[in-house]
Design an enzyme around this catalytic site. Structure first.
Site, PDB file in Angstrom:
ATOM      1  N   TYR A 101       3.502   1.090  -3.274  1.00 14.61           N
ATOM      2  CA  TYR A 101       2.656   0.927  -2.089  1.00 14.61           C
ATOM      3  C   TYR A 101       3.516   0.447  -0.931  1.00 14.61           C
ATOM      4  O   TYR A 101       4.367  -0.429  -1.106  1.00 14.61           O
ATOM      5  CB  TYR A 101       1.552  -0.112  -2.370  1.00 14.61           C
ATOM      6  CG  TYR A 101       0.778  -0.520  -1.132  1.00 14.61           C
ATOM      7  CD1 TYR A 101      -0.423   0.106  -0.804  1.00 14.61           C
ATOM      8  CD2 TYR A 101       1.267  -1.510  -0.263  1.00 14.61           C
ATOM      9  CE1 TYR A 101      -1.123  -0.249   0.342  1.00 14.61           C
ATOM     10  CE2 TYR A 101       0.570  -1.857   0.887  1.00 14.61           C
ATOM     11  CZ  TYR A 101      -0.624  -1.223   1.183  1.00 14.61           C
ATOM     12  OH  TYR A 101      -1.304  -1.570   2.322  1.00 14.61           O
ATOM     13  N   GLU A 189       0.105   3.426   6.292  1.00  9.10           N
ATOM     14  CA  GLU A 189       0.071   3.022   4.884  1.00  9.10           C
ATOM     15  C   GLU A 189       0.353   4.237   3.997  1.00  9.10           C
ATOM     16  O   GLU A 189      -0.191   5.312   4.228  1.00  9.10           O
ATOM     17  CB  GLU A 189      -1.319   2.448   4.567  1.00  9.10           C
ATOM     18  CG  GLU A 189      -1.479   1.961   3.144  1.00  9.10           C
ATOM     19  CD  GLU A 189      -2.906   1.449   2.887  1.00  9.10           C
ATOM     20  OE1 GLU A 189      -3.152   0.253   3.075  1.00  9.10           O
ATOM     21  OE2 GLU A 189      -3.766   2.265   2.519  1.00  9.10           O
TER      22      GLU A 189
END
Lengths: 383, 293
Positions: A101, A189
């Site tokens: 992530y 993101e």
């Protein structure tokens, strides 16, 4: 402005952030064509801005053209939590060794940028943060200094990614930072950021929120905006066209107020006295007849609305001007529900007098915000 | 006393020659504010209703004695205007301009902190500052206030005006009202204002108006618990009914996940010893009670 996944990937590509080969399609034939070009197996992904696409059947793996056709046909037109799928993104399926992530955003408390990187990707980062905060490596970046390669390397080391991913991750994160800052994003993101068995690192998803206030220096955003506009539905679209700050809610009391703070507060006060606001609508400082008429037009198309509460605090805008605007606006729009008006602030006596001359069953005036809210709620309930 | 501005504040308006700048600049002067200069490089040597126009802020400081600036220019040029003021030695800058990109705000904030640590920037996207009876910079409708001993700090402009009006209704007056703005990187925080109000002998109680989004109210609550025991704080938070993920007008007013909710902020403020009003009218009522009026 929240970008769709495919737009996010297109935006990433501008900053040379590697994504899987693929493309966007509006029809089944186009989807098959993109799949053929990308190389099988492919993933067909519904383009909607709502979580849980996979669970709803909006993401499918297809091993050949026949399957790609079958799934594209199934997904296009599908309804996912009230969002109709008009587009799919088709890309070559990746072999995944590990999922990470990565993101950059503004930390409003620290007033610096915050980068987050975790070896535990592919799941909700909030869940990781709750279960094991030490699994997320944080980096605070001074906006006047930026992110150096050395800092980035330390950060990647702190996240304990597979050593095979180090070089790829450092390169992508530096590009992602450029995309965040030069690209005027509020948030970038990648979840998951993947390491493939052959050691390459690339973005399997893209979440980008652009800062609308920076649109003036990004002509390339026009096509994103056009697409977003096309996807807006009903009243939100109408309000946007009329330049109003409108957010639809699910109650029965229509709200019009001047100023974002007062508009929020008006919704809350209606709620506090037992009603439910139908919307948030801020008409800003200049409440002239045009603006009031536009606001009434938008609200009057909401079938749930049973009464309308116009809440004005005259600051620099004078209440008498606002009162005339309300009367003229009401003349232009055919309303079937009652309107409750509260006017306070500069020239409130004159403004109230103007409204009082025209008071009837359809137009009611109250002295305070609380009384007006109670009246509007009672009317919405049919009392 | 009052905080940040008083009767000795001398204001240069960057943008005085524009429609908006002229309207509010003259309005502020009519209230009694010393508006001593305007700037516009193309109109240096002219005047706006007797207020001299200089080429830049440096001249306004040197020739007209300006010690505060009021910035009312478009978003694309506002960051440069802020830095121009800081470089000219101005230590109080009020910027009402809205729609300045987030990255510009972040750069400006950190640049001021590093290079001009004495500068107090109020805003951007704020309603301005009013010290009742002394100085008004920005949009605040001073007519609804009377001079007195309650300080107000608010993200929202209209709710600040509303609360000042509620004070007047309750027979109380205002020391200073600061609109800190609804943007993601405000130059002045709740804490900056609370700190100043805590030290201001003319301020006996403080009204603090927050809204959903961010954690500024929670941080303020920590400050209140530790430093505001001697002065009552009455608070109000807007956005109880705001759905998650939707921006409620202000760029900063957005609930993401379970962060930034009104309930969390109200709980934090109550735990810190502040009274929490459930609507703007209660702000005045609770403050009257706290001050024994």
């Amino acid at each position: 402005m929240d970008l769709f996944e495919y737009q996010g990937k297109q935006y990433f590509a501008r900053y040379h952030i590697p994504v899987s080969p693929g493309g966007v399609a509006d029809t089944v034939d186009e989807a098959v064509k993109v799949a053929d070009q990308s190389g099988y197996p492919v993933v067909v992904k519904a383009q909607v801005q709502v979580g849980g696409r996979g669970k709803a059947g909006g993401i499918k793996l297809a091993k050949d053209a026949a399957e790609a056709r079958y799934y594209a046909d199934q997904i296009l037109g599908m309804d996912i939590k009230g969002h109709t799928v008009h587009r799919v993104w088709v890309e070559r399926a990746s072999d995944i060794a590990e999922e990470y992530y990565a993101s950059f955003t503004l930390d409003r408390a620290a007033k610096r940028y915050l980068g987050m990187l975790s070896a535990q990707g592919g799941v909700e980062i909030e869940a990781v943060a709750e279960k094991d905060p030490s699994a997320i490596a944080l980096i605070y970046i001074d906006p006047t200094v930026g992110l150096s390669e050395a800092q980035c390397r330390e950060w990647v080391a702190a996240a304990k990614l597979n050593p095979k991913a180090t070089e790829g991750a450092v390169a992508i994160l530096l590009k992602l930072y450029t995309c965040f800052t030069q690209g005027d994003a509020d948030l970038v993101e990648i979840n998951p950021l993947i390491l493939t068995p052959d050691g390459s690192v690339h973005a399997l998803d893209a979440k980008v929120t652009l800062d609308d206030d920076a649109a003036y220096r990004h002509p390339e955003w026009e096509e994103f905006r056009a697409m977003q506009q096309a996807n807006l539905q009903g009243r939100e679209k109408l309000a946007k066209e009329k330049g109003l700050q409108y957010v639809g809610l699910d109650g029965s009391v229509g709200i019009i107020a001047n100023g974002a703070g007062l508009a929020m507060s008006t919704c809350d006060t209606v709620n506090q006295v037992g009603g439910r606001p139908a919307n948030f609508l801020d008409i800003g400082g200049g409440a002239n007849a045009d603006v009031v008429a536009n606001a009434l037009t938008v609200i009057s198309t909401d079938p749930n609305v049973r009464s309308i509460f116009i809440n004005i605090f005259g600051g620099v805008t004078r209440c008498d001007e606002v009162a005339r605007g309300i009367l003229e606006g009401m003349e232009r729009v055919k309303l079937t529900v009652p309107v409750v008006v509260r006017l306070d602030g500069t020239n409130s006596a004159e403004g109230r007098a103007i409204i009082d001359e025209r008071v009837n069953a359809q137009l009611i005036r109250k002295n305070t915000m609380l009384e007006a809210a109670q009246t509007a709620v009672a009317l919405a309930k049919g009392n | 006393m009052a905080i940040f501005v008083n009767e000795n504040t001398k204001v240069v308006v960057q943008g005085l020659t524009g429609d908006q700048g002229r309207f509010y600049g003259l309005r502020n002067r009519a209230y009694g504010t010393q508006v001593v200069a305007g700037t516009n490089p193309k109109k240096a040597g002219t005047d706006v209703e007797g207020i001299p126009i200089f080429a830049g802020v440096k001249d306004a400081v040197e020739k007209a004695g300006a010690n505060a600036s009021f910035i009312i220019v478009p978003a694309s040029v506002a960051p440069a205007a802020i830095l121009e003021s800081a470089a000219a030695g101005i230590e109080l800058i009020v910027c009402v301009t809205e729609h300045i990109p987030m990255h510009e705000q972040a750069r400006i904030f950190n640049t001021l902190k590093r290079d001009y640590p004495k500068v107090q920037l109020i805003g951007p996207n704020c309603s301005g500052i009013l010290s009742a009876g002394k100085c008004n910079i920005g949009f605040t409708p001073a007519e609804v206030s009377t001079p007195g001993n309650v300080g107000v700090v608010s993200r929202s402009g209209t709710l600040a005006y509303q609360s000042v009006y509620e004070l007047t209704q309750q027979g109380m007056g205002l020391s200073t009202c600061v609109g800190i703005g609804g943007d993601p990187v405000p130059g002045t925080s709740f804490i900056d204002c609370l700190k100043a109000f805590a030290e201001d002998p003319e301020t006996h109680g403080v009204i603090m108006i927050g809204e959903i989004g961010g954690t500024a109210e929670e941080q303020a609550a920590e400050f209140i618990a530790a430093n505001m025991r001697h002065k009552p704080v009455v608070s109000y938070i807007a956005g109880v009914t705001a759905p998650p993920g939707k921006k409620m007008g202000h760029a900063g007013a957005i609930v993401s996940g379970n962060k930034g909710t009104a309930q969390a902020k109200m709980d934090a403020l109550r735990a810190a010893g502040a009274s929490v009003a459930l609507n703007p009218t209660e702000l005045g009522v609770l403050m009257a009670k706290a001050l024994g009026k």
